[in-house]
Design an enzyme around this catalytic site. Structure first.
Site, PDB file in Angstrom:
ATOM      1  N   GLY A  89      -0.319  -7.535   4.408  1.00 40.06           N
ATOM      2  CA  GLY A  89      -1.416  -6.697   4.920  1.00 40.06           C
ATOM      3  C   GLY A  89      -2.747  -7.308   4.511  1.00 40.06           C
ATOM      4  NE  ARG A 131       3.005  -5.964   7.153  1.00 41.59           N
ATOM      5  CZ  ARG A 131       2.370  -5.696   6.011  1.00 41.59           C
ATOM      6  NH1 ARG A 131       2.739  -6.288   4.903  1.00 41.59           N
ATOM      7  NH2 ARG A 131       1.377  -4.821   5.985  1.00 41.59           N
ATOM      8  CG  ASP A 181       6.248  -7.546  -3.341  1.00 40.55           C
ATOM      9  OD1 ASP A 181       5.902  -7.408  -2.148  1.00 40.55           O
ATOM     10  OD2 ASP A 181       7.202  -6.945  -3.848  1.00 40.55           O
ATOM     11  N   GLY A 182       5.481  -9.889  -1.134  1.00 44.75           N
ATOM     12  CA  GLY A 182       6.231 -10.621  -0.101  1.00 44.75           C
ATOM     13  C   GLY A 182       5.685 -12.039   0.023  1.00 44.75           C
ATOM     14  CB  THR A 238      -1.765  -6.638  -1.901  1.00 43.30           C
ATOM     15  OG1 THR A 238      -1.214  -5.367  -1.533  1.00 43.30           O
ATOM     16  CG2 THR A 238      -1.321  -6.942  -3.316  1.00 43.30           C
ATOM     17  CB  ILE A 239      -4.923  -2.069  -0.731  1.00 44.38           C
ATOM     18  CG1 ILE A 239      -3.759  -1.716   0.207  1.00 44.38           C
ATOM     19  CG2 ILE A 239      -6.086  -2.670   0.020  1.00 44.38           C
ATOM     20  CD1 ILE A 239      -4.044  -0.493   1.081  1.00 44.38           C
ATOM     21  CG  ASP A 240       0.472  -2.262  -1.117  1.00 45.13           C
ATOM     22  OD1 ASP A 240      -0.278  -1.390  -0.626  1.00 45.13           O
ATOM     23  OD2 ASP A 240       1.312  -2.893  -0.446  1.00 45.13           O
ATOM     24  CG  ASP A 267       2.654  -5.170  -4.217  1.00 45.79           C
ATOM     25  OD1 ASP A 267       1.770  -6.017  -4.442  1.00 45.79           O
ATOM     26  OD2 ASP A 267       3.329  -5.162  -3.172  1.00 45.79           O
ATOM     27  CG  MET A 282      -1.654   2.680   3.520  1.00 46.24           C
ATOM     28  SD  MET A 282      -2.658   1.319   4.143  1.00 46.24           S
ATOM     29  CE  MET A 282      -2.215   1.388   5.862  1.00 46.24           C
ATOM     30  N   GLY A 283       0.570   2.146   0.057  1.00 42.86           N
ATOM     31  CA  GLY A 283       1.063   1.562  -1.196  1.00 42.86           C
ATOM     32  C   GLY A 283       2.486   1.054  -1.070  1.00 42.86           C
ATOM     33  NE  ARG A 284       4.938  -3.425   0.529  1.00 44.80           N
ATOM     34  CZ  ARG A 284       5.790  -4.176  -0.149  1.00 44.80           C
ATOM     35  NH1 ARG A 284       7.038  -4.244   0.230  1.00 44.80           N
ATOM     36  NH2 ARG A 284       5.390  -4.876  -1.179  1.00 44.80           N
ATOM     37  CD  GLU A 343      -1.538  19.888 -12.013  1.00 46.43           C
ATOM     38  OE1 GLU A 343      -0.455  19.952 -12.612  1.00 46.43           O
ATOM     39  OE2 GLU A 343      -2.502  20.655 -12.205  1.00 46.43           O
ATOM     40  NE  ARG A 395      -6.185  22.929  10.016  1.00 45.30           N
ATOM     41  CZ  ARG A 395      -5.700  24.165  10.083  1.00 45.30           C
ATOM     42  NH1 ARG A 395      -4.532  24.463   9.534  1.00 45.30           N
ATOM     43  NH2 ARG A 395      -6.375  25.118  10.695  1.00 45.30           N
ATOM     44  CD  GLN A 431      -4.765   5.012   2.908  1.00 38.94           C
ATOM     45  OE1 GLN A 431      -4.202   5.176   1.837  1.00 38.94           O
ATOM     46  NE2 GLN A 431      -4.120   5.093   4.053  1.00 38.94           N
TER      47      GLN A 431
END
Ligand code: F6P
Length: 303
Positions: free
Chosen positions: A10, A71, A102-103, A124-126, A128, A167-169, A185, A240, A248
């Site tokens: 991404g 990808r 990571d991919g 990456t925004i993740d 990860d 997001m974040g997979r 929380e 909602r 994001q």
């Protein structure tokens, strides 16, 4: 010497700043810089373009990636992988810099094992990877917090609850950080969470305070539209659902992502000139550090 760079997975805000950092160092040391268009697919399809200042002009502080991302399912197949290697060699590329999550790093491992000189930069925004920070994360957090602040204005006016898909997979880093920043929380990262218990807790707190409840949901864990209906039924007040999507991930990178992106890009070139490759270069506790590719991959991401 010729260096090539690609962005994969991404897009992430700050990728263009990294490319600018790489480009600036290449200019200083008279190294030719090539961009590979569309991530690993670009290697397979021989899409190499020379990067000049005109390629970056007006773009280095923009979100997205001027090299386009991708990808690639083909890259995992031996026939196409061999084609990618052949193209790197026939274009006389000395070292490849790959930017992604990571991919992307897994792709770098395969290239390194095939004898290609490669450096990976976490973008990456993740968030990860096993670094304390990946480029784009700060911008994404800010994008989400700003969007939720806006949503909260409307929720407060009506006392609605809100379910927001984040997001974040399969990585909880982004959703957890955003939850802390928003002081909520309520986060759902596990599909087996007991919704009855959560709804009761929310209802009790909602009855005693004026702030509308916001529940953040890690993407694909639960259908947010259905969840809003369930909460409306279980709590007795209206809910909602909001899917923020590319709000994001898009937009201009934050000052932090630009500054750090530029610096990691130029540092990568310095390592290449010292003939040091075969690692990921990222941030740990405010310092740029090198790590083996394998060390950066987090095996179990959902907490
Ligand atoms: O890896 C970044 C990311 O935004 C993930 O958080 C998300 O799961 C995925 O990309 C979405 O992919 P796409 O943009 O291809 O829909």
């Amino acid at each position: 010497m010729k260096i090539a760079v690609l962005t994969s997975g991404g897009d992430s805000p700050g990728m263009n700043s990294i490319i600018f950092g790489i480009f600036s160092a290449c200019q200083t040391y008279k190294v030719e810089l090539y961009g590979v268009i569309g991530g690993y697919d670009g290697l397979i399809d021989d899409k190499f373009v020379r990067i000049e200042f005109s390629s970056l002009d007006g773009k280095f502080n923009q979100g997205g990636s001027l090299l386009k991302c991708g990808r690639s399912a083909r890259f995992l197949k031996p026939t196409y992988f061999k084609k990618a290697i052949k193209n790197l060699k026939s274009n006389d590329i000395d070292t490849l810099i790959i930017i992604g999550g990571d991919g992307t790093i897994k792709g770098a491992i395969a290239l390194r094992d095939a004898g290609i000189k490669v450096i990976g930069i976490p973008g990456t925004i993740d968030n990860d990877l096993n670094f304390s920070y990946t480029i784009g994360f700060d911008t994404a957090m800010n994008n989400i917090v700003n969007a939720v602040d806006n949503i909260m204005d409307c929720l407060s006016a009506f006392s609605y609850g809100s379910v927001i898909k984040i997001m974040g997979r399969n990585c909880t880093s982004l959703i957890e950080s955003v939850a802390k920043a928003l002081h909520t929380e309520y986060i759902i990262t596990n599909p087996n969470l007991d919704l009855d218990v959560l709804a009761k807790k929310i209802k009790k707190q909602h009855d005693n305070q004026h702030l509308p409840p916001v529940v953040l949901v890690l993407e694909d864990v639960i259908d947010c539209v259905k969840l809003a209906e369930i909460f409306t039924e279980k709590t007795g007040f209206q809910w909602r659902s909001h899917i923020l999507g590319y709000i994001q991930r898009g937009g201009k990178p934050s000052a932090f992502d630009r500054r750090y992106g530029y610096s990691v890009g130029s540092t990568a070139v310095n390592y290449i000139l010292k003939n040091q490759t075969g690692f990921a270069l990222g941030m740990d506790n405010d310092c740029l550090v090198k790590k083996n590719f394998e060390e950066t991959i987090i095996v179990n991401k959902i907490s």
